[in-house]
Design an enzyme around this catalytic site. Structure first.
Site, PDB file in Angstrom:
ATOM      1  N   CYS A  39       0.846  -1.189   0.000  1.00 46.56           N
ATOM      2  CA  CYS A  39       0.000   0.000   0.000  1.00 46.56           C
ATOM      3  C   CYS A  39       0.888   1.247   0.000  1.00 46.56           C
ATOM      4  CB  CYS A  39      -0.851  -0.029   1.260  1.00 46.56           C
ATOM      5  SG  CYS A  39      -1.886   1.415   1.511  1.00 46.56           S
ATOM      6  N   THR A  41       0.656   3.509   2.046  1.00 44.67           N
ATOM      7  CA  THR A  41       1.002   3.706   3.456  1.00 44.67           C
ATOM      8  C   THR A  41       2.276   2.943   3.812  1.00 44.67           C
ATOM      9  OG1 THR A  41      -1.336   3.908   3.948  1.00 44.67           O
ATOM     10  CG2 THR A  41       0.114   3.530   5.813  1.00 44.67           C
ATOM     11  N   HIS A  44       5.097   4.906   2.651  1.00 48.96           N
ATOM     12  CA  HIS A  44       5.347   6.013   3.586  1.00 48.96           C
ATOM     13  C   HIS A  44       6.141   5.521   4.794  1.00 48.96           C
ATOM     14  CE1 HIS A  44       3.283   9.391   1.900  1.00 48.96           C
ATOM     15  NE2 HIS A  44       2.177   8.705   1.731  1.00 48.96           N
ATOM     16  N   HIS A  62      -1.148  -4.683   5.400  1.00 43.68           N
ATOM     17  CA  HIS A  62      -2.538  -4.801   5.853  1.00 43.68           C
ATOM     18  C   HIS A  62      -3.532  -5.151   4.742  1.00 43.68           C
ATOM     19  CE1 HIS A  62      -1.909  -0.599   4.628  1.00 43.68           C
ATOM     20  NE2 HIS A  62      -3.096  -0.736   4.105  1.00 43.68           N
ATOM     21  N   GLU A  63      -3.062  -5.335   3.494  1.00 37.93           N
ATOM     22  CA  GLU A  63      -4.007  -5.606   2.390  1.00 37.93           C
ATOM     23  C   GLU A  63      -3.948  -7.085   2.043  1.00 37.93           C
ATOM     24  OE1 GLU A  63      -3.152  -2.985  -0.886  1.00 37.93           O
ATOM     25  OE2 GLU A  63      -3.479  -1.188   0.296  1.00 37.93           O
TER      26      GLU A  63
END
Ligand SMILES: [Zn+2]
Length: 329
Positions: A39, A41, A44, A62-63
């Site tokens: 992701c 994120t 980042h 988290h995906e």
């Protein structure tokens, strides 16, 4: 064989190492992770932008999609071997001040940022985060459930109805997913994007895309997904009278916004952050139905051991839509 995991170690560095099969406590479930998407994120985090939230060394991600491997005491409604996805929100710190909006509660913990994540073969999570997948679903496509649920939430926040006109500012993964969901809901969609590769890709999905999207009398709904200050300035001009603007992008610094347009055209600005359970259910339905060309969004599938190299490549600005990691379970 012991499970493996990839750890973020701070300072832009990831390392493949031994994972752990964490025995599920009461109310928890241990999962075998099948696939996990990278992701924005995560990128980042790799840049060090979220070091204040990530306790290194830590597994992020988290995906995901996977299957139930082991049930903790008191877990009902799931059985070993079932395919599931995780809605990575833990709102157990919710207070009355959150007014029942658990998904954006102030003490919210995001799994894979504030707690260990899914870039590992074995992942133990609270059972309340699970959503069951229909039998026979493609687990690669199912790993897109989380970002697709973001898009479903954004479209729901817009109150979009069939036949409306939509401008999506930003043609990255979330912008494309919003566009696909909005088009599926019979809206006519334009994508505003300046990156030529992203424009070409959006066009290959059948979208009208370019640097200067424009609807004659303005769009019924404008989604601001880019996070570019120029888009924050343009979004009010692009909206029709009484149009709705949905703010999806994260602006760490306040950008200039034409407040006059809100007055003049009676515009409405709506925020949208993560998702609620019903958005997950809709995303799962959309994945299972095959109604969206989600397979086109998967740029490549990499094995878990390649993940440190994948983050290095992403730091050099490699393009693409969604990289999936095969976590090997
Ligand atoms: Zn994500």
């Amino acid at each position: 064989m012991n499970p493996r995991a990839v750890y973020y170690e701070g300072n832009h560095t990831f390392r493949l190492g031994p994972g752990e099969e964490v025995a599920p406590g009461p109310g928890d479930v241990r999962l075998d992770v099948a696939f996990c998407g990278v992701c924005g994120t995560d990128v980042h985090i790799a840049h060090g932008a979220m070091d204040h939230r990530v306790q290194v060394p830590q597994v992020i991600g988290h995906e995901m999609s996977g299957t139930v491997a082991e049930l903790g005491d008191g877990v009902e409604g799931f059985s070993v071997g079932e395919a599931v996805v995780v809605r990575p929100l833990d709102s157990r710190g919710e207070t009355s001040a959150d007014r029942g909006f658990s998904h954006i509660s102030r003490n919210l913990k995001f799994l894979g940022i504030d707690t260990p994540g899914a870039f590992q073969q074995s992942w133990t999570v609270p059972a309340f985060t699970l959503h069951r997948l229909p039998q026979g679903i493609d687990l690669q496509l199912a790993a897109l459930t989380e970002p697709l649920a973001v898009a479903c939430h954004d479209v729901r926040r817009a109150g979009l109805t069939a036949g409306e006109t939509v401008i999506v500012l930003g043609g990255g993964p979330i912008g494309l997913l919003i566009s696909l969901v909005a088009r599926h809901d019979a809206a006519s969609v334009l994508i505003g994007e300046i990156n030529p590769e992203r424009i070409a890709f959006a066009q290959s999905l059948g979208f009208d895309a370019g640097p200067a999207p424009e609807v004659g009398d303005g769009a019924d709904v404008v989604f601001e997904v880019s996070g570019a200050p120029a888009a924050a300035l343009a979004m009010t001009e692009l909206a029709a009278v009484r149009g709705r603007i949905v703010l999806v992008a994260i602006y760490p610094e306040p950008p200039p916004v034409r407040l006059f347009d809100f007055f003049w055209k009676e515009l409405e600005l709506r925020g949208a952050r993560v998702y609620e359970p019903e958005d997950y259910e809709r995303a799962i339905e959309l994945v299972a139905s095959g109604a969206l060309p989600l397979e086109r969004l998967i740029t490549k599938v990499e094995p878990l051991e390649r993940l440190p190299a994948v983050f290095e490549e992403l730091a050099r600005g490699t393009q693409g839509v969604k990289i999936l990691v095969d976590c090997g379970a």
